[in-house]
Design a protein around this motif. Structure first.
Motif, PDB file in Angstrom:
ATOM      1  N   GLU A  39       3.859  -1.220   5.397  1.00  0.00           N
ATOM      2  CA  GLU A  39       4.894  -0.808   6.337  1.00  0.00           C
ATOM      3  C   GLU A  39       4.230  -0.470   7.660  1.00  0.00           C
ATOM      4  OE1 GLU A  39       7.796   2.910   6.242  1.00  0.00           O
ATOM      5  OE2 GLU A  39       8.207   1.467   4.630  1.00  0.00           O
ATOM      6  N   GLY A  98       5.577  -7.955   2.660  1.00  0.00           N
ATOM      7  CA  GLY A  98       5.034  -8.163   1.329  1.00  0.00           C
ATOM      8  C   GLY A  98       3.989  -9.261   1.393  1.00  0.00           C
ATOM      9  N   SER A 125       9.092 -10.547   4.865  1.00  0.00           N
ATOM     10  CA  SER A 125       9.122  -9.397   5.777  1.00  0.00           C
ATOM     11  C   SER A 125      10.567  -8.967   5.955  1.00  0.00           C
ATOM     12  CB  SER A 125       8.494  -9.751   7.125  1.00  0.00           C
ATOM     13  OG  SER A 125       9.251 -10.730   7.779  1.00  0.00           O
ATOM     14  N   HIS A 163       3.319  -0.086  -1.679  1.00  0.00           N
ATOM     15  CA  HIS A 163       3.320  -0.591  -3.063  1.00  0.00           C
ATOM     16  C   HIS A 163       2.032  -1.363  -3.248  1.00  0.00           C
ATOM     17  CE1 HIS A 163       7.987  -0.619  -3.461  1.00  0.00           C
ATOM     18  NE2 HIS A 163       7.482   0.552  -3.757  1.00  0.00           N
ATOM     19  N   GLN A 206       8.561  -3.860   7.048  1.00  0.00           N
ATOM     20  CA  GLN A 206       7.779  -4.023   5.829  1.00  0.00           C
ATOM     21  C   GLN A 206       7.384  -5.477   5.683  1.00  0.00           C
ATOM     22  OE1 GLN A 206      10.136  -2.574   2.548  1.00  0.00           O
ATOM     23  NE2 GLN A 206       9.431  -0.479   2.851  1.00  0.00           N
ATOM     24  N   LEU A 248       2.679  -4.197  -0.535  1.00  0.00           N
ATOM     25  CA  LEU A 248       3.761  -4.057   0.432  1.00  0.00           C
ATOM     26  C   LEU A 248       3.275  -3.070   1.463  1.00  0.00           C
ATOM     27  CD1 LEU A 248       6.720  -4.764   1.212  1.00  0.00           C
ATOM     28  CD2 LEU A 248       7.405  -2.718  -0.068  1.00  0.00           C
TER      29      LEU A 248
END
Length: 119
Positions: free
Chosen positions: A42, A96, A85, A33, A94, A40
């Motif tokens: 990953e 952010g 997270s 994202h 993930q 975001l």
């Protein structure tokens, strides 16, 4: 009804990127994202290890990292702070991050890219 109250719209992407901690090696991640104010990312278990192992940093201190990725054959470099997270699976995480600083040229590129993705 689900209303998006974000200041900046975000778009879904799948871009290879590198997270660069201030101590240690760069880590390969994927940007999933993207907005003008945050990302975001990953990654795998190495991302979790990066989040957990922070020698010399006070507990509870915010984690700041540099993020590098490419858009339209140009590099984007930004300085970010981890906001949250979460673990998605045994080896999938993930994180952010809020963008704290980004060069003007990269911000313009990011703005144009997001606008194009929304059309």
């Amino acid at each position: 009804m689900n209303v998006d109250m974000r200041l900046h719209p975000r778009v879904e992407v799948d871009l290879p990127a590198e997270l660069e901690p201030f101590r240690g090696d760069c880590l390969d991640v994927r940007v999933i994202h993207l907005s003008l104010s945050g990302v975001l990312v990953e990654g795998n278990a190495e991302l979790e290890a990066l989040l957990g192992a922070r020698p010399g940093v006070a507990a509870g201190a915010p984690l700041e990292l540099n993020l590098h990725f490419g858009l339209e054959q140009e590099s984007v470099h930004c300085h970010c702070r981890m906001i949250h997270s979460r673990r998605l699976a045994q080896d999938r995480f993930q994180v952010g991050m809020k963008i704290l600083s980004i060069p003007n040229a990269s911000q313009g590129l990011l703005s144009r890219y997001i606008a194009a993705q929304m059309n």
